[in-house]
Design a protein around this motif. Structure first.
Motif, PDB file in Angstrom:
ATOM      1  N   GLY A 173      42.087  42.560  42.569  1.00  0.00           N
ATOM      2  CA  GLY A 173      41.002  41.597  42.670  1.00  0.00           C
ATOM      3  C   GLY A 173      41.437  40.144  42.583  1.00  0.00           C
ATOM      4  O   GLY A 173      40.672  39.241  42.932  1.00  0.00           O
ATOM      5  N   ILE A 174      42.652  39.887  42.132  1.00  0.00           N
ATOM      6  CA  ILE A 174      43.130  38.508  41.956  1.00  0.00           C
ATOM      7  C   ILE A 174      43.119  37.757  43.296  1.00  0.00           C
ATOM      8  O   ILE A 174      42.554  36.659  43.409  1.00  0.00           O
ATOM      9  CB  ILE A 174      44.540  38.488  41.344  1.00  0.00           C
ATOM     10  N   LYS A 175      43.763  38.325  44.314  1.00  0.00           N
ATOM     11  CA  LYS A 175      43.763  37.708  45.641  1.00  0.00           C
ATOM     12  C   LYS A 175      42.621  38.245  46.504  1.00  0.00           C
ATOM     13  O   LYS A 175      42.143  37.554  47.403  1.00  0.00           O
ATOM     14  CB  LYS A 175      45.102  37.931  46.338  1.00  0.00           C
ATOM     15  N   LEU A 203      56.854  37.892  39.408  1.00  0.00           N
ATOM     16  CA  LEU A 203      58.114  37.652  40.114  1.00  0.00           C
ATOM     17  C   LEU A 203      58.148  38.293  41.496  1.00  0.00           C
ATOM     18  O   LEU A 203      58.668  37.707  42.447  1.00  0.00           O
ATOM     19  CB  LEU A 203      59.287  38.176  39.282  1.00  0.00           C
ATOM     20  N   PHE A 204      57.573  39.505  41.615  1.00  0.00           N
ATOM     21  CA  PHE A 204      57.761  40.274  42.842  1.00  0.00           C
ATOM     22  C   PHE A 204      56.492  40.461  43.671  1.00  0.00           C
ATOM     23  O   PHE A 204      56.580  40.758  44.859  1.00  0.00           O
ATOM     24  CB  PHE A 204      58.347  41.653  42.501  1.00  0.00           C
ATOM     25  N   CYS A 205      55.319  40.298  43.067  1.00  0.00           N
ATOM     26  CA  CYS A 205      54.076  40.575  43.790  1.00  0.00           C
ATOM     27  C   CYS A 205      53.222  39.342  44.024  1.00  0.00           C
ATOM     28  O   CYS A 205      52.200  39.416  44.716  1.00  0.00           O
ATOM     29  CB  CYS A 205      53.256  41.617  43.035  1.00  0.00           C
ATOM     30  N   GLY A 206      53.583  38.230  43.421  1.00  0.00           N
ATOM     31  CA  GLY A 206      52.879  36.985  43.681  1.00  0.00           C
ATOM     32  C   GLY A 206      51.588  36.788  42.913  1.00  0.00           C
ATOM     33  O   GLY A 206      50.750  35.973  43.307  1.00  0.00           O
ATOM     34  N   PHE A 207      51.400  37.518  41.808  1.00  0.00           N
ATOM     35  CA  PHE A 207      50.204  37.299  40.991  1.00  0.00           C
ATOM     36  C   PHE A 207      50.477  37.741  39.558  1.00  0.00           C
ATOM     37  O   PHE A 207      51.354  38.562  39.293  1.00  0.00           O
ATOM     38  CB  PHE A 207      49.009  38.077  41.547  1.00  0.00           C
ATOM     39  N   GLY A 208      49.707  37.175  38.644  1.00  0.00           N
ATOM     40  CA  GLY A 208      49.819  37.561  37.244  1.00  0.00           C
ATOM     41  C   GLY A 208      48.610  38.370  36.819  1.00  0.00           C
ATOM     42  O   GLY A 208      47.489  38.106  37.257  1.00  0.00           O
ATOM     43  N   GLU A 230      45.949  36.331  35.263  1.00  0.00           N
ATOM     44  CA  GLU A 230      45.624  35.143  36.046  1.00  0.00           C
ATOM     45  C   GLU A 230      44.119  34.886  36.151  1.00  0.00           C
ATOM     46  O   GLU A 230      43.676  33.738  36.214  1.00  0.00           O
ATOM     47  CB  GLU A 230      46.231  35.308  37.438  1.00  0.00           C
ATOM     48  N   TYR A 231      43.333  35.965  36.162  1.00  0.00           N
ATOM     49  CA  TYR A 231      41.890  35.815  36.328  1.00  0.00           C
ATOM     50  C   TYR A 231      41.204  37.062  35.799  1.00  0.00           C
ATOM     51  O   TYR A 231      41.826  38.114  35.638  1.00  0.00           O
ATOM     52  CB  TYR A 231      41.542  35.611  37.806  1.00  0.00           C
ATOM     53  N   SER A 232      39.903  36.936  35.512  1.00  0.00           N
ATOM     54  CA  SER A 232      39.150  38.070  34.998  1.00  0.00           C
ATOM     55  C   SER A 232      37.715  38.003  35.478  1.00  0.00           C
ATOM     56  O   SER A 232      37.242  36.947  35.922  1.00  0.00           O
ATOM     57  CB  SER A 232      39.177  38.084  33.466  1.00  0.00           C
ATOM     58  N   VAL A 233      37.020  39.116  35.361  1.00  0.00           N
ATOM     59  CA  VAL A 233      35.608  39.153  35.733  1.00  0.00           C
ATOM     60  C   VAL A 233      34.791  38.244  34.823  1.00  0.00           C
ATOM     61  O   VAL A 233      33.911  37.513  35.282  1.00  0.00           O
ATOM     62  CB  VAL A 233      35.078  40.603  35.679  1.00  0.00           C
ATOM     63  N   GLN A 234      35.096  38.274  33.532  1.00  0.00           N
ATOM     64  CA  GLN A 234      34.340  37.435  32.597  1.00  0.00           C
ATOM     65  C   GLN A 234      34.439  35.960  32.945  1.00  0.00           C
ATOM     66  O   GLN A 234      33.464  35.220  32.859  1.00  0.00           O
ATOM     67  CB  GLN A 234      34.817  37.658  31.165  1.00  0.00           C
TER      68      GLN A 234
END
Length: 317
Positions: A150-152, A239-244, A247-251
């Motif tokens: 869901g991040i991207k 490092l390898f997938c481009g997201f943390g 990084e973000y959450s539904v709340q």
């Protein structure tokens, strides 16, 4: 304490720390390669590998897919904010029918929209809506090496909203509907600036955040120390997938949201815990409703069809 004993303790601590680092790195590599990175041949066809909560509904799932295959559909495509080709399938009302608007369907983890929304698309279509079944990034006919929980995907969802408005105009209402990871995708998208004709969101059995659902799975399904391993998995995705994972959450997305949300979750969900939708519901500042069922994961519509249809009718009208 003698020098010999100190040396022994240091050696033990060094070995323990080394094992911890190695275990963390291995866990991150396994997590990324098995669960986040798209396999060379794509994720397996869910209808051919039925298991868990979906297995009792095999007949309905197959009938729904057969119904969809008989409809006149159109393959569509957009380009994501980061340059991926994202694929979708349009199921539209006849040209001489004044549609009620469009429903954008976002499927879940390792799934497909035509599978995840069995029953949904018949209901929406028969009630006068155009339907867009989107392949989330790294799924189906969409490009993407990694899924991002869901991040991207939240930006991809906005991309499909813009596509629908270009196609139908902003006079027609839009509705977002997601199941499981797709639910979290549509809820996270509410943190973005949505057009005024997005009238509501149906969020079925979504999780609170990538970090929390992965942590739950590590502890519950693999009996591993989630708090010790999560820093490595998070670093690996960065490092390898481009997201943390944090990084973000539904709340975070819902704290200033003004678009109405219908939350749906089954109390017997053994994959995404019921309490996660409770937390999402509590975080939502917009008008909201909560349909609580006795279903297992991602089968609320199939298991509680009449109750679900009534909730949709009340919410969307």
């Amino acid at each position: 304490m003698t020098a010999k004993m100190k040396k022994k303790i240091i050696q033990i601590l060094s070995v323990t720390f080394g094992i911890y680092i190695a275990s963390g790195c291995i866990s991150a590599a396994v997590m990324i390669n098995l669960f986040i990175k798209r396999p060379q041949g794509g994720w397996p066809n869910p209808l051919e590998h039925l298991s868990g909560s979906r297995a009792p509904f095999e007949k309905q799932l197959k009938q729904s897919k057969e119904w969809l295959d008989l409809q006149k559909t159109e393959k569509v495509e957009i380009t994501s904010f980061d340059g991926l080709k994202l694929a979708g399938l349009m199921l539209e009302q006849e040209k001489d029918v004044d549609s009620k608007g469009c429903v954008i369907l976002m499927h879940g983890y390792h799934s497909r929209a035509w599978f995840e929304f069995s029953g949904f698309y018949q209901y929406f279509f028969e009630n006068g809506y155009n339907i867009l079944l989107a392949d989330q990034r790294s799924h189906g006919n969409s490009q993407g090496k990694f899924l991002t929980f869901g991040i991207k995907e939240r930006f991809d969802c906005l991309g499909w909203v813009n596509f629908a408005n270009e196609r139908y105009g902003q006079e027609k209402p839009l509705w977002l509907c997601g199941v499981s990871m797709g639910s979290s995708t549509v809820l996270m998208s509410l943190g973005l600036e949505m057009p005024a004709n997005v009238k509501g969101v149906i969020a079925d059995c979504g999780f609170t955040s990538p970090a929390e659902i992965i942590s739950v799975c590590i502890k519950r399904d693999y009996h591993l120390p989630d708090k010790l391993l999560m820093p490595f998995i998070n670093l690996g995705t960065q490092l390898f997938c481009g997201f943390g994972l944090n990084e973000y959450s539904v709340q975070e997305a819902l704290k200033n949201n003004k678009i109405p949300v219908l939350f749906v979750h089954g109390k017997n969900d053994a994959f995404v815990p019921f309490y996660m939708s409770q937390k999402n519901y509590e975080a939502c500042t917009a008008p909201k409703k909560f349909l609580q069922t006795d279903a297992m994961h991602a089968v609320n519509f199939l298991n509680n069809t009449a109750e679900y249809e009534q909730a949709l009718k009340d919410f969307m009208n």
